[in-house]
Design a protein around this motif. Sequence first.
Motif, PDB file in Angstrom:
ATOM      1  N   GLN A  44       0.817  -1.214   0.000  1.00 54.21           N
ATOM      2  CA  GLN A  44       0.000   0.000   0.000  1.00 54.21           C
ATOM      3  C   GLN A  44       0.852   1.267   0.000  1.00 54.21           C
ATOM      4  N   GLY A  45       2.170   1.087   0.040  1.00 52.91           N
ATOM      5  CA  GLY A  45       3.072   2.237   0.074  1.00 52.91           C
ATOM      6  C   GLY A  45       3.156   2.901   1.432  1.00 52.91           C
ATOM      7  N   ALA A  46       2.736   2.191   2.478  1.00 59.39           N
ATOM      8  CA  ALA A  46       2.768   2.759   3.829  1.00 59.39           C
ATOM      9  C   ALA A  46       4.187   2.718   4.380  1.00 59.39           C
ATOM     10  N   GLU A  47       4.600   3.820   4.991  1.00 58.66           N
ATOM     11  CA  GLU A  47       5.923   3.893   5.602  1.00 58.66           C
ATOM     12  C   GLU A  47       5.803   3.437   7.051  1.00 58.66           C
ATOM     13  N   ALA A  48       5.830   2.121   7.230  1.00 65.79           N
ATOM     14  CA  ALA A  48       5.618   1.551   8.558  1.00 65.79           C
ATOM     15  C   ALA A  48       6.462   0.307   8.738  1.00 65.79           C
ATOM     16  N   ARG A  49       6.850   0.079   9.983  1.00 67.82           N
ATOM     17  CA  ARG A  49       7.586  -1.130  10.338  1.00 67.82           C
ATOM     18  C   ARG A  49       6.930  -1.769  11.547  1.00 67.82           C
ATOM     19  N   LEU A  50       6.587  -3.050  11.400  1.00 70.40           N
ATOM     20  CA  LEU A  50       5.905  -3.775  12.469  1.00 70.40           C
ATOM     21  C   LEU A  50       6.890  -4.546  13.342  1.00 70.40           C
ATOM     22  N   ILE A  51       6.603  -4.591  14.626  1.00 73.08           N
ATOM     23  CA  ILE A  51       7.346  -5.401  15.583  1.00 73.08           C
ATOM     24  C   ILE A  51       6.393  -6.465  16.111  1.00 73.08           C
ATOM     25  N   ASN A  52       6.785  -7.736  16.004  1.00 72.84           N
ATOM     26  CA  ASN A  52       5.932  -8.820  16.478  1.00 72.84           C
ATOM     27  C   ASN A  52       6.108  -8.983  17.977  1.00 72.84           C
ATOM     28  N   VAL A 101      -4.966 -16.153   7.293  1.00 74.63           N
ATOM     29  CA  VAL A 101      -4.258 -14.939   7.704  1.00 74.63           C
ATOM     30  C   VAL A 101      -4.304 -13.889   6.603  1.00 74.63           C
ATOM     31  N   THR A 102      -4.168 -14.335   5.364  1.00 73.85           N
ATOM     32  CA  THR A 102      -4.235 -13.390   4.239  1.00 73.85           C
ATOM     33  C   THR A 102      -5.572 -12.660   4.229  1.00 73.85           C
ATOM     34  N   ARG A 103      -6.649 -13.402   4.445  1.00 74.30           N
ATOM     35  CA  ARG A 103      -7.980 -12.792   4.491  1.00 74.30           C
ATOM     36  C   ARG A 103      -8.109 -11.854   5.694  1.00 74.30           C
ATOM     37  N   ILE A 104      -7.571 -12.266   6.825  1.00 71.69           N
ATOM     38  CA  ILE A 104      -7.627 -11.438   8.033  1.00 71.69           C
ATOM     39  C   ILE A 104      -6.878 -10.132   7.815  1.00 71.69           C
ATOM     40  N   VAL A 105      -5.713 -10.213   7.211  1.00 72.24           N
ATOM     41  CA  VAL A 105      -4.915  -9.012   6.941  1.00 72.24           C
ATOM     42  C   VAL A 105      -5.673  -8.050   6.036  1.00 72.24           C
ATOM     43  N   GLU A 106      -6.395  -8.594   5.064  1.00 70.00           N
ATOM     44  CA  GLU A 106      -7.184  -7.730   4.183  1.00 70.00           C
ATOM     45  C   GLU A 106      -8.278  -6.997   4.943  1.00 70.00           C
ATOM     46  N   GLY A 107      -8.766  -7.622   6.036  1.00 63.62           N
ATOM     47  CA  GLY A 107      -9.780  -6.974   6.856  1.00 63.62           C
ATOM     48  C   GLY A 107      -9.200  -5.998   7.856  1.00 63.62           C
ATOM     49  N   VAL A 108      -8.059  -6.374   8.462  1.00 71.33           N
ATOM     50  CA  VAL A 108      -7.427  -5.530   9.486  1.00 71.33           C
ATOM     51  C   VAL A 108      -6.628  -4.389   8.873  1.00 71.33           C
ATOM     52  N   GLY A 109      -6.014  -4.653   7.725  1.00 68.86           N
ATOM     53  CA  GLY A 109      -5.085  -3.702   7.112  1.00 68.86           C
ATOM     54  C   GLY A 109      -5.588  -2.271   6.985  1.00 68.86           C
ATOM     55  N   PRO A 110      -6.797  -2.059   6.463  1.00 69.84           N
ATOM     56  CA  PRO A 110      -7.275  -0.674   6.331  1.00 69.84           C
ATOM     57  C   PRO A 110      -7.329   0.079   7.656  1.00 69.84           C
ATOM     58  N   ARG A 111      -7.641  -0.639   8.745  1.00 66.83           N
ATOM     59  CA  ARG A 111      -7.681   0.024  10.054  1.00 66.83           C
ATOM     60  C   ARG A 111      -6.266   0.354  10.529  1.00 66.83           C
ATOM     61  N   VAL A 112      -5.295  -0.451  10.139  1.00 62.73           N
ATOM     62  CA  VAL A 112      -3.900  -0.145  10.474  1.00 62.73           C
ATOM     63  C   VAL A 112      -3.429   1.090   9.703  1.00 62.73           C
ATOM     64  N   LEU A 113      -3.906   1.239   8.488  1.00 60.21           N
ATOM     65  CA  LEU A 113      -3.599   2.469   7.737  1.00 60.21           C
ATOM     66  C   LEU A 113      -4.166   3.686   8.463  1.00 60.21           C
ATOM     67  N   ASP A 114      -5.351   3.545   9.048  1.00 62.69           N
ATOM     68  CA  ASP A 114      -5.929   4.629   9.853  1.00 62.69           C
ATOM     69  C   ASP A 114      -5.031   4.934  11.055  1.00 62.69           C
ATOM     70  N   LEU A 115      -4.466   3.887  11.646  1.00 62.97           N
ATOM     71  CA  LEU A 115      -3.562   4.066  12.786  1.00 62.97           C
ATOM     72  C   LEU A 115      -2.309   4.833  12.371  1.00 62.97           C
ATOM     73  N   ILE A 116      -1.758   4.485  11.224  1.00 59.84           N
ATOM     74  CA  ILE A 116      -0.580   5.191  10.713  1.00 59.84           C
ATOM     75  C   ILE A 116      -0.908   6.656  10.460  1.00 59.84           C
ATOM     76  N   ASP A 117      -2.061   6.914   9.875  1.00 59.22           N
ATOM     77  CA  ASP A 117      -2.491   8.297   9.637  1.00 59.22           C
ATOM     78  C   ASP A 117      -2.636   9.058  10.954  1.00 59.22           C
ATOM     79  N   ALA A 118      -3.169   8.393  11.981  1.00 59.36           N
ATOM     80  CA  ALA A 118      -3.352   9.033  13.269  1.00 59.36           C
ATOM     81  C   ALA A 118      -2.015   9.453  13.868  1.00 59.36           C
ATOM     82  N   VAL A 119      -1.007   8.582  13.714  1.00 61.34           N
ATOM     83  CA  VAL A 119       0.340   8.898  14.216  1.00 61.34           C
ATOM     84  C   VAL A 119       0.897  10.113  13.486  1.00 61.34           C
TER      85      VAL A 119
END
Length: 216
Positions: free
Chosen positions: A54-62, A194-212
């Motif tokens: 998605q071109g998001a500038e983000a790095r995840l930590i597990n 997991v692929t399907r879950i990521v497709e559902g969760v991903g847009p909300r994570v983009l909202d989180l990145i925008d909030a930051v």
Amino acid sequence: MMRKALMGILMMCAGMAQADEVVIAALGDSLTQGYGLPQADGFVPQLQNWLDGQGAEARLINAGVSGDTTAGGLARVGWTLEPEVDAMIVTLGGNDLLRGLDPTQARNNIEGILKAAQAADVDVLLIGMQAPGNFGAEYKAEFDKIYPELAEAYGALYLESFFVGLVEEGAQIDPVALRDWLQADGIHPNAKGVTRIVEGVGPRVLDLIDAVKLGD
């Protein structure tokens, strides 16, 4: 001299790129950790790939630990919130449900996590859990309302369910109906799930990145 100047410019640009990167800790249990899957197929690596796409500038930590309860998450949130962390995805409560633990304890633990994030000035996406009906209607009602109420109280972003990509809003997890997306235990998603879950969760994570970024 020209080469040194060029190297200096490249290093400065690299530093600016890292400064723009949003670091997100995914605090959770086996669902976050990627139980039963090769590392690359787990939730965090797949979400990272999705965000990159998605071109998001983000790095995840597990920061997922298999078997963790909300109490376990609270116990380790302090060292999860390292100075580099800008945001946090919180997915906890499934193991509290499996053990039939008191919803009041779960509420207090999740509230403690949100307070820690607030003190560290870290934005949160809180992902909810829904109790099964076998503990009774009162237990389910008490547990289910924890997440939306605390998200509102602490200004966290909210997503109803980790399994949003697999089930319709408000629907219960049906291992039989979802057998193509779950591992043999009927609890943890397989790589396709997991692929399907990521497709559902991903847009909300983009909202989180925008909030930051809006808060910077």
